[in-house]
Design a protein around this motif. Structure first.
Motif, short mmCIF file in Angstrom:
data_model
loop_
_atom_site.label_atom_id
_atom_site.label_comp_id
_atom_site.label_asym_id
_atom_site.label_seq_id
_atom_site.Cartn_x
_atom_site.Cartn_y
_atom_site.Cartn_z
N GLU A 1 70.46 18.46 55.72
CA GLU A 1 71.16 17.32 56.32
C GLU A 1 72.26 16.86 55.37
N GLY B 1 79.28 30.28 64.03
CA GLY B 1 79.51 28.96 64.59
C GLY B 1 80.53 28.18 63.78
N LYS C 1 79.41 26.97 60.31
CA LYS C 1 79.42 27.90 59.18
C LYS C 1 80.82 28.05 58.62
N PRO D 1 72.23 27.94 62.17
CA PRO D 1 71.03 27.99 62.98
C PRO D 1 71.24 27.65 64.45
N THR D 2 72.11 26.71 64.75
CA THR D 2 72.34 26.36 66.16
C THR D 2 72.92 27.53 66.92
N MET D 3 73.88 28.21 66.31
CA MET D 3 74.52 29.35 66.96
C MET D 3 73.52 30.48 67.17
N ARG E 1 70.25 30.24 67.37
CA ARG E 1 69.29 29.78 68.38
C ARG E 1 69.86 29.96 69.79
N ASP E 2 71.13 29.65 69.98
CA ASP E 2 71.75 29.81 71.29
C ASP E 2 71.78 31.28 71.73
N VAL F 1 68.87 21.18 60.34
CA VAL F 1 68.98 21.85 61.64
C VAL F 1 67.95 22.96 61.69
N ARG F 2 67.07 22.89 62.68
CA ARG F 2 65.99 23.87 62.80
C ARG F 2 66.44 25.06 63.64
N LEU F 3 65.84 26.22 63.34
CA LEU F 3 66.19 27.44 64.05
C LEU F 3 65.40 27.62 65.34
N ASP G 1 63.55 25.66 67.47
CA ASP G 1 63.29 24.68 68.53
C ASP G 1 63.70 25.23 69.90
#
Length: 224
Positions: A20, A84, A87, A162-164, A166-167, A190-192, A194
């Motif tokens: 964070e 993403g 990054k 991680p968001t990218m 995960r998507d 940011v979690r991978l 979820d």
């Protein structure tokens, strides 16, 4: 068809792929470099650190073994990269610094066409060493199709964050993933994983423990 691959992506025991409070001075937020200490210690990193992070090159040499073996696969057979916006730069880079070209210097470590997923598109930037940054506003499937065309038959690396990743998992687009579980607890960031319950059912999963304390987990789609 070329594969969509995740390589050397580190997460904490509680699943966070970054911390964070991301900023220019804290690229991974409060996580610092703790997620990547296993990689920084390898021979592979010592050879390539000038491209990734010159300030973290450390002493010559580096460790071999399982960590180095996994790290070596980072750019094997890769013809294009997707990453993403988070990054490519810290929050606000697209507004605060119109000349921002990423944190890697004049010769980024990718050496391929590299596609940044962002709602704030801008003209492509050609860097030294074969990297060209393209800024596209596209869905995961659209971005992968574009990157595969540019990869010329080679694989496409899904670089994070991680968001990218995960998507792309959620869209069923990841053929192979190498996830490194690091024995730290971040608690926030940011979690991978979820929203990806049951993901393992679509993959052959293998885990390899390292003396460094990390666990290398690979996900390989059965049809890949």
């Amino acid at each position: 068809m070329s594969l969509a691959r995740v390589q050397n992506f580190s997460i904490s025991l509680d699943g966070f792929g970054t911390g964070e409070g991301l900023s220019h001075d804290a690229y991974f937020g409060h996580a610092g470099h703790r997620l990547h200490e296993w990689m920084i210690a390898t021979r592979w990193w010592k050879l390539h650190a000038a491209s990734f992070a010159p300030s973290l090159h450390g002493a010559p040499g580096g460790s071999g073994g399982v960590d180095d073996a996994f790290a070596q696969v980072f750019d094997s057979g890769i013809g294009a990269e997707i990453m993403g916006a988070g990054k490519f730069g810290p929050p606000g880079w697209h507004e605060e610094d119109p000349e921002w070209k990423g944190p890697w210097g004049a010769n980024p470590p990718f050496h391929t066409p590299t596609f940044i997923l962002t709602h704030h598109t801008r003209p492509s930037i050609e860097m030294e060493g074969g990297t060209t940054f393209h800024f596209i506003d596209a869905s995961p499937a659209e971005a992968l199709e574009t990157a595969r065309e540019a990869a010329d038959g080679k694989d496409v690396r899904l670089g994070g964050g991680p968001t990218m990743i995960r998507d792309f998992f959620a869209a069923g687009l990841v053929d192979h993933a190498h996830i490194v579980v690091v024995p730290i607890l971040l608690g926030r960031g940011v979690r991978l994983w979820d929203g990806l319950e049951g993901l393992e059912q679509d993959y052959e999963v293998e885990a390899t423990s390292s003396p460094s304390g990390v666990t290398h987990v690979t996900f390989t789609r059965a049809s890949a």
